[in-house]
Design an enzyme around this catalytic site. Structure first.
Site, PDB file in Angstrom:
ATOM      1  N   GLU A 270      20.868  32.696  10.358  1.00  0.00           N
ATOM      2  CA  GLU A 270      21.141  31.268   9.130  1.00  0.00           C
ATOM      3  C   GLU A 270      22.437  31.897   8.553  1.00  0.00           C
ATOM      4  O   GLU A 270      23.433  31.044   8.323  1.00  0.00           O
ATOM      5  CB  GLU A 270      20.209  31.521   8.239  1.00  0.00           C
ATOM      6  CG  GLU A 270      18.846  30.989   8.587  1.00  0.00           C
ATOM      7  CD  GLU A 270      18.799  29.602   9.372  1.00  0.00           C
ATOM      8  OE1 GLU A 270      19.757  28.724   8.762  1.00  0.00           O
ATOM      9  OE2 GLU A 270      18.141  29.239  10.570  1.00  0.00           O
ATOM     10  N   TRP A 273      25.098  30.337  10.531  1.00  0.00           N
ATOM     11  CA  TRP A 273      25.066  28.657  10.069  1.00  0.00           C
ATOM     12  C   TRP A 273      26.249  28.967   9.236  1.00  0.00           C
ATOM     13  O   TRP A 273      27.180  27.639   8.870  1.00  0.00           O
ATOM     14  CB  TRP A 273      23.803  28.260   9.675  1.00  0.00           C
ATOM     15  CG  TRP A 273      23.393  27.505  11.088  1.00  0.00           C
ATOM     16  CD1 TRP A 273      22.170  28.110  11.480  1.00  0.00           C
ATOM     17  CD2 TRP A 273      23.680  26.294  11.507  1.00  0.00           C
ATOM     18  NE1 TRP A 273      21.851  27.112  12.612  1.00  0.00           N
ATOM     19  CE2 TRP A 273      22.556  26.006  12.616  1.00  0.00           C
ATOM     20  CE3 TRP A 273      24.532  25.379  11.390  1.00  0.00           C
ATOM     21  CZ2 TRP A 273      22.639  25.093  13.178  1.00  0.00           C
ATOM     22  CZ3 TRP A 273      24.507  24.337  12.117  1.00  0.00           C
ATOM     23  CH2 TRP A 273      23.613  24.112  13.237  1.00  0.00           C
ATOM     24  N   TRP A 301      26.650   1.512   5.466  1.00  0.00           N
ATOM     25  CA  TRP A 301      25.905   2.143   4.497  1.00  0.00           C
ATOM     26  C   TRP A 301      25.587   1.118   3.228  1.00  0.00           C
ATOM     27  O   TRP A 301      26.638   0.114   3.067  1.00  0.00           O
ATOM     28  CB  TRP A 301      26.461   3.421   3.945  1.00  0.00           C
ATOM     29  CG  TRP A 301      26.865   4.575   4.939  1.00  0.00           C
ATOM     30  CD1 TRP A 301      28.173   4.807   5.524  1.00  0.00           C
ATOM     31  CD2 TRP A 301      25.919   5.302   5.617  1.00  0.00           C
ATOM     32  NE1 TRP A 301      28.163   5.696   6.338  1.00  0.00           N
ATOM     33  CE2 TRP A 301      26.993   6.079   6.473  1.00  0.00           C
ATOM     34  CE3 TRP A 301      24.675   5.522   5.376  1.00  0.00           C
ATOM     35  CZ2 TRP A 301      26.214   7.067   7.180  1.00  0.00           C
ATOM     36  CZ3 TRP A 301      24.016   6.617   6.305  1.00  0.00           C
ATOM     37  CH2 TRP A 301      24.774   7.321   7.153  1.00  0.00           C
ATOM     38  N   ASN A 336      15.594  24.918   1.743  1.00  0.00           N
ATOM     39  CA  ASN A 336      16.401  24.314   2.710  1.00  0.00           C
ATOM     40  C   ASN A 336      15.549  23.255   3.519  1.00  0.00           C
ATOM     41  O   ASN A 336      15.882  22.104   3.967  1.00  0.00           O
ATOM     42  CB  ASN A 336      16.690  25.336   3.760  1.00  0.00           C
ATOM     43  CG  ASN A 336      17.437  24.673   5.151  1.00  0.00           C
ATOM     44  OD1 ASN A 336      18.425  24.141   4.744  1.00  0.00           O
ATOM     45  ND2 ASN A 336      16.756  24.918   6.270  1.00  0.00           N
ATOM     46  N   TRP A 354      25.846   9.252   2.953  1.00  0.00           N
ATOM     47  CA  TRP A 354      25.584  10.723   2.656  1.00  0.00           C
ATOM     48  C   TRP A 354      26.574  11.394   1.615  1.00  0.00           C
ATOM     49  O   TRP A 354      26.426  12.384   1.063  1.00  0.00           O
ATOM     50  CB  TRP A 354      25.737  11.618   4.132  1.00  0.00           C
ATOM     51  CG  TRP A 354      27.204  11.552   4.822  1.00  0.00           C
ATOM     52  CD1 TRP A 354      27.398  10.629   5.720  1.00  0.00           C
ATOM     53  CD2 TRP A 354      28.431  12.314   4.563  1.00  0.00           C
ATOM     54  NE1 TRP A 354      28.866  10.976   5.957  1.00  0.00           N
ATOM     55  CE2 TRP A 354      29.396  11.963   5.457  1.00  0.00           C
ATOM     56  CE3 TRP A 354      28.545  13.355   3.577  1.00  0.00           C
ATOM     57  CZ2 TRP A 354      30.698  12.383   5.543  1.00  0.00           C
ATOM     58  CZ3 TRP A 354      29.785  14.187   3.625  1.00  0.00           C
ATOM     59  CH2 TRP A 354      30.973  13.644   4.623  1.00  0.00           C
ATOM     60  N   TRP A 377      25.181  17.825   5.045  1.00  0.00           N
ATOM     61  CA  TRP A 377      24.913  16.460   5.051  1.00  0.00           C
ATOM     62  C   TRP A 377      25.143  15.750   6.149  1.00  0.00           C
ATOM     63  O   TRP A 377      24.701  14.614   6.593  1.00  0.00           O
ATOM     64  CB  TRP A 377      25.741  15.900   3.617  1.00  0.00           C
ATOM     65  CG  TRP A 377      24.790  16.070   2.377  1.00  0.00           C
ATOM     66  CD1 TRP A 377      24.911  17.076   1.534  1.00  0.00           C
ATOM     67  CD2 TRP A 377      23.639  14.983   1.990  1.00  0.00           C
ATOM     68  NE1 TRP A 377      24.037  16.937   0.558  1.00  0.00           N
ATOM     69  CE2 TRP A 377      23.436  15.844   0.881  1.00  0.00           C
ATOM     70  CE3 TRP A 377      23.336  14.070   2.262  1.00  0.00           C
ATOM     71  CZ2 TRP A 377      22.211  15.117   0.084  1.00  0.00           C
ATOM     72  CZ3 TRP A 377      22.252  13.511   1.623  1.00  0.00           C
ATOM     73  CH2 TRP A 377      21.972  14.055   0.523  1.00  0.00           C
TER      74      TRP A 377
END
Ligand SMILES: Cc1cc2nc3c(=O)[nH]c(=O)nc-3n(C[C@H](O)[C@H](O)[C@H](O)COP(=O)(O)OP(=O)(O)OC[C@H]3O[C@@H](n4cnc5c(N)ncnc54)[C@H](O)[C@@H]3O)c2cc1C
Length: 461
Positions: A270, A273, A301, A336, A354, A377
């Site tokens: 993580e 990440w 959108w 998360n 987003w 996102w």
């Protein structure tokens, strides 16, 4: 007499394992400065301002900071003129605004004989050093992660000794910056969840490695359990370095004789990440406002202000989504897994851009981070690097039943569901009408219909 040197604090608000601080302390008496630069950098969101206030207060107790406000290059120029400082030491930043700051400082300092000394420490590795065999940036996480694991970071260093320049130039008081919310004080719940500052970060890591890392791989997706480290805001402000976390986790795993291998490995993954997001943003600075995958540029959108408000106010009628948004409002964070579900709901069920969700998170998260926020996102929306495919649309009811089977998480944040039986707690509208909780709204969209609309739109794209 040795000339003073400026130590420019940025997102590195710590004393230990601070290469720029160690180098500056060797060079001369320090003038430690923090600059609130809302011209070159993206203005902070409300929750981040709360964090920054307390982080600066904490650091100042050990190392008095000169606080100045304005464009970093202009402020540093002014300070060098006022103090006769001949050098500036700082940690390298990687966000577009931070890169711009460094360019501006360099443009001014170069011609005036002021030495600039840039050091690492914010990331495990500098973005130029982790590349594919062709020397290009990674766009896929797994090979990136492999490359990071093959290049262990530098070992962390203890706190250096320093002397302070005397006198110090004047600066603002923290109170003058008005970083804390006043009327209303919506952050009053934060203090019971967080201890900003280096000591708080160290304590979090120690507690996590003592009590939670062994079960991390199993429990990290269960939002009702305190299974994750909650280090993200500390990492964002550099109150602890990723190298310190990397090293302490390896030491803890070695001492546990294999018992923490799975959890520790997943935890470090993580952390990688975070590194991946930061490297992505550095190489692709438009990640914040443009889809990483160009085919999403024409995605239709919707712009439904009322729907956005209901989502922000945790009134979607889907308990797991609303509980996450409530947790965010009350504590400045969100688990998360719930972030993924809440984000997916906004972009797929409601088809809002987003960027609108990213902006809300930027304002409300204590760990708001330009790279991790935008990359995640986009990951959820399907437009990002190595993203979840758009057609994978979370069903918030099933997600609730899987990851919060006894409803403990949703009941914690939505007391209006306290008396709803487990069987219905993730879908209260399935109760007979008379038994439905009075103060909880019905679902704002039907999951099946919203899913079909999103898929049809995606197909047309
Ligand atoms: C839509 C969305 C927006 C997000 N916005 C942010 C943000 O603004 N700032 C932020 O720090 N994280 C963000 N994340 C990532 C992640 O949710 C948080 O880092 C994590 O929940 C923090 O909790 P923790 O410290 O207990 O994590 P742990 O599970 O203990 O993980 C350890 C560390 O690894 C890093 N990390 C974990 N997961 C991720 C991830 N998916 N991406 C990048 N780094 C990760 C964090 O630095 C974290 O502190 C976002 C995720 C989503 C889905």
């Amino acid at each position: 007499m040795t000339e003073p040197v400026l130590l420019w604090f940025r997102r590195d608000l710590r004393l230990a394992d601070h290469p720029a601080l160690a180098a500056a302390a060797r060079a001369g008496p320090l003038i430690p400065v923090f600059i609130l630069d809302e011209e070159t950098l993206r203005p902070l969101g409300g929750a981040a301002r709360w964090w920054l206030h307390h982080a600066l207060a904490s650091l100042s107790r050990d190392l008095p900071l000169v606080l100045r406000r304005g464009r970093a290059a202009a402020v540093l120029q002014q300070l060098a003129a006022e103090t006769g400082a001949s050098a500036i030491y700082f940690s390298r930043g990687h966000e577009p605004g931070e890169v711009r700051q460094e360019q501006e400082v360099k443009a001014w300092a170069g011609g005036r004989g002021v030495g600039l000394h840039r050091h690492g420490g914010v990331l495990l590795h500098e973005p130029e050093t982790i590349t594919t065999g062709q020397g290009t940036p990674f766009k896929v996480f797994t090979p990136f992660s492999r490359a990071v694991k093959a290049a262990p970071p530098r070992p962390p260093k203890p706190k250096a000794a320093w002397t302070l320049a005397d006198p110090q130039p004047p600066g603002d008081t923290l109170a003058q910056w008005q970083l804390l919310p006043a009327r209303p004080n919506w952050a009053r719940g934060f203090a019971s969840h967080w201890q900003p500052g280096e000591a708080g970060a160290r304590q979090r890591l120690a507690d996590f490695l003592d009590e939670h890392v062994a079960a991390y791989a199993r429990d990290r997706d269960v939002p009702a359990r305190p299974a994750t480290s909650r280090l993200s805001p500390h990492l964002h402000w550099g109150e602890i370095s990723p190298a310190q976390i990397w090293s302490a986790t390896h030491a803890s795993m070695a001492a546990a004789g294999g018992l923490q291998d799975e959890g520790g490995g997943k935890f470090l993954s993580e952390l990688i990440w975070r590194e991946f997001c930061a490297h992505l943003l550095f190489h692709f600075p438009h990640l914040t406002d443009q889809p990483f995958r160009a085919e999403f540029a024409n995605f239709p959108w919707t712009d439904d202000h009322a729907a956005m408000r209901r989502w922000q106010r945790a009134e979607t009628g889907y308990p797991l989504v609303d509980a996450g948004l409530r947790e965010l409002w009350i504590t400045g964070t969100m688990h998360n897994r719930v972030r993924m579900i809440v984000a997916s709901f906004l972009v797929k069920h409601l088809m809002q851009h987003w960027r609108q969700g990213e902006a809300w998170f930027w304002d409300t998260l204590v760990d708001a981070d330009i790279a991790s926020n935008a990359a995640n996102w986009q990951w959820v929306a399907g437009s990002g690097a190595d993203a979840a495919p758009f057609f994978r649309i979370f069903n918030p009811v099933l997600q609730g039943e899987t990851f919060d089977p006894d409803g403990a998480y949703v009941r914690r944040w939505l007391p209006e569901l306290a008396s709803v039986a487990n069987k219905h707690v993730h879908a209260p509208w399935t109760l007979p009408e008379a038994a439905r909780p009075k103060h909880y709204p019905p679902p704002m969209v039907d999951h099946g219909a919203a899913r079909a609309r999103a898929l049809a739109t995606f197909k047309a794209l």
